[in-house]
Motif scaffolding. Structure first.
Motif, PDB file in Angstrom:
ATOM      1  N   VAL A   1      63.725   4.994  34.220  1.00 49.33           N
ATOM      2  CA  VAL A   1      62.740   5.886  34.644  1.00 49.33           C
ATOM      3  C   VAL A   1      62.511   5.761  36.422  1.00 49.33           C
ATOM      4  O   VAL A   1      62.695   4.737  36.923  1.00 49.33           O
ATOM      5  CB  VAL A   1      61.271   5.137  34.026  1.00 49.33           C
ATOM      6  N   THR A   2      62.585   7.246  36.627  1.00 47.62           N
ATOM      7  CA  THR A   2      62.767   7.511  38.180  1.00 47.62           C
ATOM      8  C   THR A   2      61.488   8.294  38.413  1.00 47.62           C
ATOM      9  O   THR A   2      61.279   9.423  37.752  1.00 47.62           O
ATOM     10  CB  THR A   2      63.899   8.216  38.284  1.00 47.62           C
ATOM     11  N   LEU A   3      60.887   7.955  39.554  1.00 51.12           N
ATOM     12  CA  LEU A   3      59.607   8.513  40.084  1.00 51.12           C
ATOM     13  C   LEU A   3      60.310   8.901  41.375  1.00 51.12           C
ATOM     14  O   LEU A   3      60.793   8.346  42.340  1.00 51.12           O
ATOM     15  CB  LEU A   3      58.529   7.453  40.181  1.00 51.12           C
ATOM     16  N   THR A   4      59.511  10.165  41.724  1.00 52.43           N
ATOM     17  CA  THR A   4      60.004  10.700  43.038  1.00 52.43           C
ATOM     18  C   THR A   4      59.027  11.723  43.581  1.00 52.43           C
ATOM     19  O   THR A   4      58.131  12.023  42.590  1.00 52.43           O
ATOM     20  CB  THR A   4      61.405  11.483  43.261  1.00 52.43           C
ATOM     21  N   TYR A   5      58.528  11.773  44.585  1.00 48.28           N
ATOM     22  CA  TYR A   5      57.460  12.401  45.405  1.00 48.28           C
ATOM     23  C   TYR A   5      57.652  12.955  46.755  1.00 48.28           C
ATOM     24  O   TYR A   5      58.262  12.105  47.671  1.00 48.28           O
ATOM     25  CB  TYR A   5      55.924  12.164  45.039  1.00 48.28           C
TER      26      TYR A   5
END
Length: 118
Positions: free
Chosen positions: A24-28
């Motif tokens: 699971v990868t989060l980016t912002y």
């Protein structure tokens, strides 16, 4: 988008296939930081976690929230039939809201669906 203190969550059921891990990868995009002496330098902080079988997993191999990166990944062993609760929490925002992107890769159950992008 999330506002400060708000949390987004979604449950995913792992499917049957030949993968060893689920990621699971989060980016912002973070707001610019005008300081040259900051540490950490994150302005808007989002925290990614996964809950599985009563255990909370944190990103980037850490034992707690990642306070330095706006790109975070959790990689866990894949076990078909397991359920994951993925959470993104706006821990501290200097702006009114923060958009983010989240990718779940691996083998998911067919009825997972998608959420409206933030």
């Amino acid at each position: 988008p999330l506002t400060s203190g708000q949390e987004w969550e979604k449950s995913f059921k792992l499917g049957t296939c030949e993968v060893e891990h689920t990621s699971v990868t989060l980016t912002y995009f973070d707001k610019e930081n005008s300081s040259t002496s900051c540490n950490p330098c994150i302005i808007n902080r989002l925290d990614l976690t996964i809950e599985k079988d009563g255990v909370t997993y944190y990103p980037n191999g850490l034992a707690g929230a990642d306070v330095k990166n706006n790109s975070q990944r959790i990689r866990i062993p894949h076990v078909a039939g397991d359920s994951l609760m993925v959470k993104v929490r706006a821990a501290n925002l200097a702006t009114a809201e923060q958009k983010f992107a989240l990718t779940v890769s691996g083998c998911l159950d067919a009825d997972v669906g998608t959420n409206k992008p933030t």
